[in-house]
Design a protein around this motif. Structure first.
Motif, PDB file in Angstrom:
ATOM      1  N   MET A  15       0.813  -1.217   0.000  1.00  0.00           N
ATOM      2  CA  MET A  15       0.000   0.000   0.000  1.00  0.00           C
ATOM      3  C   MET A  15       0.849   1.269   0.000  1.00  0.00           C
ATOM      4  O   MET A  15       0.366   2.340  -0.398  1.00  0.00           O
ATOM      5  CB  MET A  15      -0.973  -0.011   1.176  1.00  0.00           C
ATOM      6  CG  MET A  15      -2.087  -1.038   1.015  1.00  0.00           C
ATOM      7  SD  MET A  15      -3.381  -0.865   2.253  1.00  0.00           S
ATOM      8  CE  MET A  15      -2.559  -1.588   3.659  1.00  0.00           C
ATOM      9  N   THR A  16       2.091   1.156   0.393  1.00  0.00           N
ATOM     10  CA  THR A  16       2.928   2.365   0.434  1.00  0.00           C
ATOM     11  C   THR A  16       3.807   2.510  -0.799  1.00  0.00           C
ATOM     12  O   THR A  16       4.540   3.483  -0.942  1.00  0.00           O
ATOM     13  CB  THR A  16       3.815   2.359   1.688  1.00  0.00           C
ATOM     14  OG1 THR A  16       4.615   1.168   1.669  1.00  0.00           O
ATOM     15  CG2 THR A  16       2.967   2.373   2.946  1.00  0.00           C
ATOM     16  N   ASN A  17       3.757   1.542  -1.701  1.00  0.00           N
ATOM     17  CA  ASN A  17       4.603   1.578  -2.888  1.00  0.00           C
ATOM     18  C   ASN A  17       4.116   2.585  -3.922  1.00  0.00           C
ATOM     19  O   ASN A  17       2.952   2.990  -3.922  1.00  0.00           O
ATOM     20  CB  ASN A  17       4.650   0.194  -3.559  1.00  0.00           C
ATOM     21  CG  ASN A  17       5.381  -0.837  -2.736  1.00  0.00           C
ATOM     22  OD1 ASN A  17       5.157  -2.022  -2.880  1.00  0.00           O
ATOM     23  ND2 ASN A  17       6.280  -0.393  -1.859  1.00  0.00           N
ATOM     24  N   LYS A  18       5.039   2.913  -4.837  1.00  0.00           N
ATOM     25  CA  LYS A  18       4.680   3.672  -6.031  1.00  0.00           C
ATOM     26  C   LYS A  18       5.107   2.846  -7.231  1.00  0.00           C
ATOM     27  O   LYS A  18       6.256   2.408  -7.301  1.00  0.00           O
ATOM     28  CB  LYS A  18       5.411   5.013  -6.072  1.00  0.00           C
ATOM     29  CG  LYS A  18       4.942   6.034  -5.065  1.00  0.00           C
ATOM     30  CD  LYS A  18       5.676   7.343  -5.280  1.00  0.00           C
ATOM     31  CE  LYS A  18       5.218   8.388  -4.272  1.00  0.00           C
ATOM     32  NZ  LYS A  18       5.901   9.693  -4.485  1.00  0.00           N
ATOM     33  N   LYS A  19       4.205   2.650  -8.150  1.00  0.00           N
ATOM     34  CA  LYS A  19       4.506   1.887  -9.353  1.00  0.00           C
ATOM     35  C   LYS A  19       3.803   2.538 -10.534  1.00  0.00           C
ATOM     36  O   LYS A  19       2.914   3.368 -10.364  1.00  0.00           O
ATOM     37  CB  LYS A  19       4.016   0.437  -9.216  1.00  0.00           C
ATOM     38  CG  LYS A  19       4.692  -0.371  -8.125  1.00  0.00           C
ATOM     39  CD  LYS A  19       6.108  -0.767  -8.514  1.00  0.00           C
ATOM     40  CE  LYS A  19       6.712  -1.671  -7.442  1.00  0.00           C
ATOM     41  NZ  LYS A  19       8.128  -2.008  -7.759  1.00  0.00           N
ATOM     42  N   SER A  20       4.192   2.106 -11.725  1.00  0.00           N
ATOM     43  CA  SER A  20       3.552   2.621 -12.932  1.00  0.00           C
ATOM     44  C   SER A  20       3.228   1.488 -13.881  1.00  0.00           C
ATOM     45  O   SER A  20       4.016   0.556 -14.051  1.00  0.00           O
ATOM     46  CB  SER A  20       4.468   3.620 -13.643  1.00  0.00           C
ATOM     47  OG  SER A  20       4.668   4.759 -12.851  1.00  0.00           O
ATOM     48  N   LEU A  21       2.073   1.592 -14.519  1.00  0.00           N
ATOM     49  CA  LEU A  21       1.687   0.685 -15.589  1.00  0.00           C
ATOM     50  C   LEU A  21       1.947   1.383 -16.918  1.00  0.00           C
ATOM     51  O   LEU A  21       1.722   2.581 -17.047  1.00  0.00           O
ATOM     52  CB  LEU A  21       0.207   0.315 -15.481  1.00  0.00           C
ATOM     53  CG  LEU A  21      -0.299  -0.170 -14.125  1.00  0.00           C
ATOM     54  CD1 LEU A  21      -1.762  -0.587 -14.233  1.00  0.00           C
ATOM     55  CD2 LEU A  21       0.561  -1.275 -13.580  1.00  0.00           C
ATOM     56  N   LYS A  22       2.396   0.592 -17.884  1.00  0.00           N
ATOM     57  CA  LYS A  22       2.713   1.171 -19.183  1.00  0.00           C
ATOM     58  C   LYS A  22       1.880   0.524 -20.280  1.00  0.00           C
ATOM     59  O   LYS A  22       1.599  -0.677 -20.247  1.00  0.00           O
ATOM     60  CB  LYS A  22       4.195   0.963 -19.486  1.00  0.00           C
ATOM     61  CG  LYS A  22       4.628   1.505 -20.844  1.00  0.00           C
ATOM     62  CD  LYS A  22       6.092   1.210 -21.114  1.00  0.00           C
ATOM     63  CE  LYS A  22       6.487   1.655 -22.516  1.00  0.00           C
ATOM     64  NZ  LYS A  22       7.901   1.321 -22.825  1.00  0.00           N
ATOM     65  N   CYS A  23       1.491   1.344 -21.242  1.00  0.00           N
ATOM     66  CA  CYS A  23       0.736   0.862 -22.391  1.00  0.00           C
ATOM     67  C   CYS A  23       1.302   1.509 -23.643  1.00  0.00           C
ATOM     68  O   CYS A  23       1.602   2.721 -23.656  1.00  0.00           O
ATOM     69  CB  CYS A  23      -0.738   1.213 -22.243  1.00  0.00           C
ATOM     70  SG  CYS A  23      -1.765   0.743 -23.654  1.00  0.00           S
ATOM     71  N   GLU A  24       1.443   0.726 -24.695  1.00  0.00           N
ATOM     72  CA  GLU A  24       1.922   1.244 -25.973  1.00  0.00           C
ATOM     73  C   GLU A  24       1.065   0.672 -27.092  1.00  0.00           C
ATOM     74  O   GLU A  24       0.779  -0.528 -27.113  1.00  0.00           O
ATOM     75  CB  GLU A  24       3.390   0.843 -26.182  1.00  0.00           C
ATOM     76  CG  GLU A  24       4.003   1.384 -27.446  1.00  0.00           C
ATOM     77  CD  GLU A  24       5.492   1.075 -27.565  1.00  0.00           C
ATOM     78  OE1 GLU A  24       6.030   0.442 -26.646  1.00  0.00           O
ATOM     79  OE2 GLU A  24       6.103   1.468 -28.581  1.00  0.00           O
ATOM     80  N   GLN A  25       0.623   1.531 -27.982  1.00  0.00           N
ATOM     81  CA  GLN A  25      -0.162   1.035 -29.120  1.00  0.00           C
ATOM     82  C   GLN A  25       0.573   1.326 -30.429  1.00  0.00           C
ATOM     83  O   GLN A  25       1.181   2.385 -30.601  1.00  0.00           O
ATOM     84  CB  GLN A  25      -1.572   1.647 -29.117  1.00  0.00           C
ATOM     85  CG  GLN A  25      -1.664   3.151 -29.165  1.00  0.00           C
ATOM     86  CD  GLN A  25      -1.962   3.711 -30.540  1.00  0.00           C
ATOM     87  OE1 GLN A  25      -2.021   2.989 -31.533  1.00  0.00           O
ATOM     88  NE2 GLN A  25      -2.131   5.030 -30.612  1.00  0.00           N
ATOM     89  N   HIS A  26       0.510   0.330 -31.330  1.00  0.00           N
ATOM     90  CA  HIS A  26       1.229   0.390 -32.606  1.00  0.00           C
ATOM     91  C   HIS A  26       0.251   0.493 -33.770  1.00  0.00           C
ATOM     92  O   HIS A  26       0.529   0.003 -34.871  1.00  0.00           O
ATOM     93  CB  HIS A  26       2.086  -0.860 -32.766  1.00  0.00           C
ATOM     94  CG  HIS A  26       2.944  -1.166 -31.567  1.00  0.00           C
ATOM     95  ND1 HIS A  26       4.170  -0.579 -31.366  1.00  0.00           N
ATOM     96  CD2 HIS A  26       2.735  -1.976 -30.497  1.00  0.00           C
ATOM     97  CE1 HIS A  26       4.681  -1.033 -30.234  1.00  0.00           C
ATOM     98  NE2 HIS A  26       3.840  -1.873 -29.681  1.00  0.00           N
ATOM     99  N   LEU A  27      -0.913   1.074 -33.517  1.00  0.00           N
ATOM    100  CA  LEU A  27      -1.982   1.092 -34.514  1.00  0.00           C
ATOM    101  C   LEU A  27      -2.204   2.457 -35.137  1.00  0.00           C
ATOM    102  O   LEU A  27      -3.054   2.600 -36.006  1.00  0.00           O
ATOM    103  CB  LEU A  27      -3.287   0.614 -33.845  1.00  0.00           C
ATOM    104  CG  LEU A  27      -3.218  -0.790 -33.238  1.00  0.00           C
ATOM    105  CD1 LEU A  27      -4.432  -1.064 -32.367  1.00  0.00           C
ATOM    106  CD2 LEU A  27      -3.097  -1.835 -34.335  1.00  0.00           C
ATOM    107  N   GLY A  28      -1.474   3.456 -34.663  1.00  0.00           N
ATOM    108  CA  GLY A  28      -1.672   4.799 -35.195  1.00  0.00           C
ATOM    109  C   GLY A  28      -2.965   5.442 -34.743  1.00  0.00           C
ATOM    110  O   GLY A  28      -3.457   6.370 -35.394  1.00  0.00           O
ATOM    111  N   HIS A  29      -3.516   4.953 -33.640  1.00  0.00           N
ATOM    112  CA  HIS A  29      -4.771   5.505 -33.129  1.00  0.00           C
ATOM    113  C   HIS A  29      -4.546   6.827 -32.407  1.00  0.00           C
ATOM    114  O   HIS A  29      -3.448   7.115 -31.929  1.00  0.00           O
ATOM    115  CB  HIS A  29      -5.436   4.509 -32.176  1.00  0.00           C
ATOM    116  CG  HIS A  29      -6.028   3.334 -32.883  1.00  0.00           C
ATOM    117  ND1 HIS A  29      -6.431   2.186 -32.217  1.00  0.00           N
ATOM    118  CD2 HIS A  29      -6.289   3.110 -34.198  1.00  0.00           C
ATOM    119  CE1 HIS A  29      -6.922   1.325 -33.093  1.00  0.00           C
ATOM    120  NE2 HIS A  29      -6.840   1.857 -34.301  1.00  0.00           N
ATOM    121  N   ASN A  30      -5.641   7.597 -32.311  1.00  0.00           N
ATOM    122  CA  ASN A  30      -5.561   8.901 -31.652  1.00  0.00           C
ATOM    123  C   ASN A  30      -6.048   8.892 -30.212  1.00  0.00           C
ATOM    124  O   ASN A  30      -5.836   9.856 -29.486  1.00  0.00           O
ATOM    125  CB  ASN A  30      -6.394   9.929 -32.433  1.00  0.00           C
ATOM    126  CG  ASN A  30      -5.803  10.219 -33.797  1.00  0.00           C
ATOM    127  OD1 ASN A  30      -4.583  10.274 -33.943  1.00  0.00           O
ATOM    128  ND2 ASN A  30      -6.652  10.398 -34.783  1.00  0.00           N
TER     129      ASN A  30
END
Lengths: 115, 114
Positions: A15-30
């Motif tokens: 509960m005290t941690n800091k983390k990040s989720l990452k997302c990458e799209q290769h579809l040229g979407h906006n």
């Protein structure tokens, strides 16, 4: 492969941690989206970004902080989470969020467990 | 309040039969409805979209109907196979000021047995 990649696939944090989720799209979407999926509940829309600008924030607690540096990348920064935040976090993209009638392309999600 | 209902109980059918899943909604006037398939530990995958002025849509072994009077969509898989086993989600779109705002149901788990 849907063209949307999420990392990590699994995450366990205190509960005290800091983390990040990452997302990458290769579809040229906006447009890019964050959804939360809890057991026995429908997908909950958290945030929407269109052309790197946040266009929707569905009353999400401030312990979730999104970031969209460009149209291909989306992050979800997590800090001081609660056990009830444990869920599958899904990233999605679409061509244009305002055009309508568009399908979403989802990543495989990050299964988050908060201890 | 707006509500989407999908059968929360799993649907078990025999291979080769037709599976029919139901999506009912209340207090909505959607412009379109979508169906997605979700496998365990994966994100949903788009299957079909049907607009409010369309009664039926087909794609290979899949068929979707949309009855705006009954406020219901039916999703059919003909000649079902064990590989069709998954959770199927319906999603309604265009309900709040237009745009691509999808609201999802909880999904129905389908199990196709040999």
């Amino acid at each position: 492969e849907t063209g949307v990649t999420q990392t990590p696939r699994h995450l366990v944090m205190g509960m005290t941690n800091k983390k990040s989720l990452k997302c990458e799209q290769h579809l040229g979407h906006n447009a890019m989206y964050w959804y939360k999926q809890s057991a026995k509940k429908p997908l909950e829309l958290m945030f929407v970004y269109s052309l790197e600008e946040r266009v929707e924030n569905n009353s999400v607690p401030s312990r979730f902080s999104p970031e969209c540096p460009n149209s291909s990348h989306l992050f979800l920064h997590l800090h001081t989470l609660q056990p009830e935040d444990s869920a599958l976090y899904l990233c999605a993209s679409s061509q244009d969020p305002d055009r309508g009638f568009e399908k979403l392309f989802f990543g495989s999600g990050t299964q988050l467990s908060v201890l | 309040s707006q509500k989407i209902e999908q059968n929360s109980e799993a649907l078990n059918i025999q291979e080769g039969k037709t599976a029919t899943l139901t999506c009912n909604y209340t207090n909505y006037s959607p412009a379109y409805l979508q169906w997605y398939r979700q496998d365990p530990g994966r994100g949903p995958v788009f299957l079909l979209l049907i607009r409010e002025n369309e009664k039926e849509k087909r794609k290979e072994r899949l068929k979707v109907t949309f009855d705006t009077t009954l406020k219901q969509s039916l999703f059919h898989i003909t000649a079902s196979q064990p590989a069709d086993s998954a959770t199927y989600l319906c999603a309604l779109g265009g309900v709040t000021g237009g745009g691509n705002k999808l609201t999802f149901g909880t999904g129905t788990q389908l199990k196709v047995e040999l």
